[in-house]
Scaffold this motif. Structure first.
Motif, short mmCIF file in Angstrom:
data_model
loop_
_atom_site.label_atom_id
_atom_site.label_comp_id
_atom_site.label_asym_id
_atom_site.label_seq_id
_atom_site.Cartn_x
_atom_site.Cartn_y
_atom_site.Cartn_z
N HIS A 45 -46.04 2.48 -27.64
CA HIS A 45 -46.64 3.91 -27.60
C HIS A 45 -45.53 4.84 -27.62
CE1 HIS A 45 -50.92 3.42 -28.45
NE2 HIS A 45 -50.98 2.36 -28.05
N VAL A 46 -45.73 5.76 -28.44
CA VAL A 46 -44.66 6.95 -28.17
C VAL A 46 -45.15 7.98 -27.29
CG1 VAL A 46 -43.65 8.90 -29.70
CG2 VAL A 46 -44.34 6.69 -30.91
N SER A 47 -44.21 8.40 -26.47
CA SER A 47 -44.53 9.29 -25.30
C SER A 47 -43.20 10.19 -25.10
CB SER A 47 -44.87 8.62 -24.10
OG SER A 47 -43.94 7.78 -23.37
N VAL A 48 -43.26 11.15 -24.38
CA VAL A 48 -42.41 12.06 -24.07
C VAL A 48 -41.67 11.69 -22.56
CG1 VAL A 48 -41.60 14.37 -23.39
CG2 VAL A 48 -43.19 14.17 -25.35
N GLN A 49 -40.68 11.03 -22.57
CA GLN A 49 -40.09 10.51 -21.29
C GLN A 49 -39.27 11.26 -20.63
OE1 GLN A 49 -38.85 6.29 -22.02
NE2 GLN A 49 -40.38 6.15 -23.78
N ILE A 189 -48.93 9.60 -26.76
CA ILE A 189 -49.51 10.76 -27.54
C ILE A 189 -50.87 10.35 -28.08
CG2 ILE A 189 -48.98 12.14 -29.54
CD1 ILE A 189 -46.23 12.02 -28.91
N ALA A 190 -50.99 9.07 -28.50
CA ALA A 190 -52.12 8.53 -29.15
C ALA A 190 -53.14 8.64 -28.22
CB ALA A 190 -51.98 7.05 -29.51
N LEU A 508 -41.91 19.93 -30.83
CA LEU A 508 -41.14 19.45 -29.65
C LEU A 508 -41.98 18.48 -28.75
CD1 LEU A 508 -39.43 22.72 -28.69
CD2 LEU A 508 -38.33 20.91 -29.72
N PHE A 509 -43.07 18.51 -28.92
CA PHE A 509 -44.21 18.09 -28.01
C PHE A 509 -45.12 17.14 -28.85
CE2 PHE A 509 -43.21 22.06 -26.48
CZ PHE A 509 -42.42 21.92 -25.20
N ILE A 510 -45.45 17.23 -30.10
CA ILE A 510 -46.56 16.52 -30.55
C ILE A 510 -45.94 15.71 -31.76
CG2 ILE A 510 -48.81 16.50 -31.87
CD1 ILE A 510 -49.13 19.34 -30.32
N GLU A 511 -46.25 14.37 -32.06
CA GLU A 511 -45.86 13.68 -32.95
C GLU A 511 -45.92 14.12 -34.17
OE1 GLU A 511 -44.92 10.07 -35.17
OE2 GLU A 511 -46.89 11.08 -34.98
N SER A 512 -45.32 13.72 -35.26
CA SER A 512 -45.40 14.33 -36.63
C SER A 512 -46.49 14.01 -37.40
CB SER A 512 -43.96 13.69 -37.57
OG SER A 512 -44.19 12.59 -37.55
N ALA A 546 -40.08 16.31 -39.73
CA ALA A 546 -39.19 15.11 -39.72
C ALA A 546 -38.07 15.37 -38.70
CB ALA A 546 -38.67 14.76 -40.97
N MET A 547 -37.28 16.82 -38.82
CA MET A 547 -36.66 17.30 -37.92
C MET A 547 -36.88 17.16 -36.24
SD MET A 547 -34.98 20.30 -40.37
CE MET A 547 -34.14 20.93 -38.96
N GLY A 548 -38.28 17.36 -36.21
CA GLY A 548 -38.76 17.30 -34.95
C GLY A 548 -38.50 15.77 -34.17
N MET A 549 -37.99 14.89 -34.87
CA MET A 549 -37.93 13.67 -34.55
C MET A 549 -36.67 13.37 -33.94
SD MET A 549 -39.77 11.30 -37.63
CE MET A 549 -41.36 11.68 -38.17
N ILE A 550 -35.69 14.24 -33.94
CA ILE A 550 -34.60 14.31 -33.45
C ILE A 550 -34.09 15.46 -32.24
CG2 ILE A 550 -33.37 13.09 -35.03
CD1 ILE A 550 -32.08 16.02 -35.98
N THR A 551 -35.40 16.31 -32.00
CA THR A 551 -35.09 17.29 -30.84
C THR A 551 -35.97 16.76 -29.82
OG1 THR A 551 -37.01 18.26 -32.05
CG2 THR A 551 -34.94 19.00 -32.56
#
Length: 607
Positions: A45-49, A189-190, A508-512, A546-551
């Motif tokens: 799962h994707v999360s802000v670590q 995030i899910a 910055l905080f929420i997945e695309s 998509a650019m948010g995936m590298i920030t």
């Protein structure tokens, strides 16, 4: 498998079947909630670590216990209300034909929620117990105190039945505020998507009287009932099969043949490989994992700077969702039906190529700024002989044909995006087994298991976003947001730039995928109202997210690349600035010159 059966019957036997679609939809619901729960166990799962990793060890354990308490709460809700839904709808029938049966009980579409919830409760409890033991062994009581506070806080707020001071936009703002807080503290995030709505309803039961907790769980199940959503797990599966089948390594060898002898050659190989890989997988995360797992170690072995190596890998992987086929393009087309998948695919070709060329140019800028210290001396790489080059090209043909089959089949109308995903899976398996002969049974089983958990993560986000989007629609939030934005400016380009700024902050905080599900239905009609082409806005929104995936702090590709290179997020982020700026420049150019994105789909009749 069932999707390919239908394609075979339609084209070979001229007899389209009705049951494969329904069977696949039912299986997709099981993959979503059972696979999504298992993904929590394996850590997919994707999360802000970022913030969590900065905490002292005992504080991090305390937060971990709190998060697992929340996951256990979600699991209990899915188990409790999912079971009620399954039992209450046992006598109702689906509209699907399943394995030749005209219809089956709705019980089988609801019970996966309960099973997934049961597993989440078990896994959350296991992780809480493990964290408590680890904390006590470290002579700390932070985790135990956190668990006690969680129980007391949950019971107090639930029993207090506090009325929420506001309606409409204020309620939605509170839900989004809760969502951001959950994400920031490292909640997957899910799960945060579902928990934000569920917690709000449990603690403020007199608010959102149009929606009850039971209906939240029900809508999570209903969100996965569309046949087109099946394209997502199929393309994820195709990407996993590609790696073990040897297709990814052939693509990298071909890219090396094209640009490997240039200065900073492996940098360019990385970018070109990502562009080619994007034409098959449609996922930035899959690109980072597949290409990065091969090229990051290879670049480090040749002496490339670690931070730079990861930065170019992550930046080039952003091309994955832009060059067709693209998973988030498919999701956008499902969310905004006025935009076609074929049109979106064609609109992404030129911007994706510009992203790639921009990253290649940036390597030279970075090189000259650092006097090429980030790059080893690779100019003297031996030039392959004509026979060697011919062998590489011949060996790569089957890999390069794959995107032509996928995209050509969709554009020609031979099959849908979902069927294209099924064909991609079958093609990758056939090539791996009979052409490259590198795929073993054990690898196939591991790839299938991984595809189920990865699909469960993505699809869980779609299911969890459904209740929020429905409440937003019923409460008239899109209309209110539109009025606010239009009061700021009615100029089309300025409005798009304002929306891009808002999306950049959200990214910055929420997945695309979550952002598309939440905001595409809000912003798409608004920009059309001021004269912006819906296809133009769609590609702009996809490029922005998509650019948010590298920030940081979310930056999902950074979290994939960091463990491969055994480095930290900060090191990658420092090196990614120049790549981000060039991608931002391409984005602004596409906004100001719409024809960059629109001329190809218009030329081909998809605009």
């Amino acid at each position: 498998m069932f999707v390919n059966v239908n394609v075979f019957f339609r084209y070979v036997l001229s007899n389209s079947l009705s049951w494969p679609g329904g069977t696949s939809v039912i299986l997709n619901i099981w993959v979503t909630y059972v696979g999504g729960a298992v993904a929590y166990y394996v850590g997919d799962h994707v999360s802000v670590q970022y913030i969590h990793q900065k905490l002292p060890a005992n504080h991090a354990r305390a937060v971990t216990v709190f998060i697992n308490g929340l996951v256990g709460l979600l699991g209990f809700a899915m188990l409790w209300w999912g079971s009620q839904l399954a039992i209450s709808q046992a006598s109702s029938r689906t509209v699907y034909e399943v394995l030749g049966i005209t219809s089956i009980s709705l019980f089988w579409t609801r019970i996966p929620l309960a099973i997934g919830g049961c597993y989440l409760v078990f896994e959350a409890g296991r992780q809480i117990l493990k964290t408590l033991i680890d904390d006590l062994e470290d002579d700390s009581y932070a985790a135990a105190i956190s668990l006690a506070l969680f129980i007391v806080l949950a019971m107090t707020l639930y029993l207090a039945r506090i009325p929420f001071p506001g309606q409409g936009v204020l309620e939605i703002a509170a839900i989004f505020g809760l969502l951001i807080v959950l994400i920031v503290i490292n909640t997957p995030i899910a799960f945060a998507m579902a928990l934000s709505m569920l917690i709000f309803l449990l603690f403020f039961p007199n608010s959102l009287d149009i929606l009850m907790p039971l209906l939240v769980i029900q809508q999570m199940g209903q969100a996965l009932s569309g046949f087109s959503i099946l394209a997502i797990p199929l393309f994820i599966y195709a990407g996993r099969i590609m790696t073990i089948a040897g297709i990814t390594s052939r693509i990298i060898e071909f890219a090396n043949l094209l640009v490997g002898r240039m200065r900073a050659g492996l940098s360019h190989v990385n970018v070109v490989a990502s562009m080619l890989f994007a034409g098959i997988s449609g996922s930035a995360v899959a690109d980072t994992a597949a290409v990065g797992s091969i090229l990051i170690p290879a670049m480090e072995d040749e002496g490339y700077d670690t931070g730079y190596t990861c930065a170019v890998t992550c930046s080039s992987s952003v091309i994955g969702p832009i060059i067709p086929p693209s998973i988030i393009m498919i999701i956008y087309a499902i969310t905004v039906p006025s935009v076609s998948v074929a049109g979106l695919f064609m609109a992404g070709v030129v911007p994706g190529l510009l992203f790639g060329l921009g990253i290649i140019a940036t390597t030279y800028v970075v090189g000259y700024r650092t006097d090429w210290e980030k790059f080893p001396e690779v100019e003297h790489r031996d030039r392959p002989t004509a026979r060697e080059a011919g062998g590489i090209v011949k060996d790569t043909v089957f890999a390069l044909i794959m995107p032509l089959i996928i995209i050509g089949g969709i554009l020609s109308g031979a099959f849908t995006a979902t069927e294209a995903g099924g064909v991609a899976v079958l093609y990758a398996i056939v090539v791996g087994l009979f052409v490259y002969r590198e795929m073993t049974l054990a690898e196939f089983i591991d790839a299938s298991y991984s595809a189920v958990t990865m699909s469960g993560v993505t699809l869980f986000i779609i299911g969890a976003a459904k209740p929020i989007t429905q409440v937003m629609a019923i409460k008239g939030v899109p209309e209110q947001i539109a009025a606010i934005l239009l009061s700021t400016t009615s100029q089309g380009i300025l409005l798009v730039l304002l929306i891009v700024a808002l999306l950049s902050i959200l990214a910055l905080f929420i997945e695309s995928i979550a952002n598309i599900l939440l905001w595409a239905p809000v912003f798409a009609p608004l920009v059309v109202e001021v004269g912006i082409d819906p296809l133009h806005f769609a590609i702009v929104m996809i490029m922005t997210l998509a650019m948010g995936m590298i920030t940081p702090p979310l930056g999902v590709t950074l979290f994939v690349a960091a463990p491969i290179a055994n480095t930290n997020i900060e090191t990658i982020a420092k090196n990614i600035v120049f790549f981000f700026l060039i991608e931002f420049l391409v984005l602004v150019t596409v906004i100001l010159v719409p024809e960059i994105a629109l001329w190809l789909p218009r030329t081909l009749g998809y605009g």
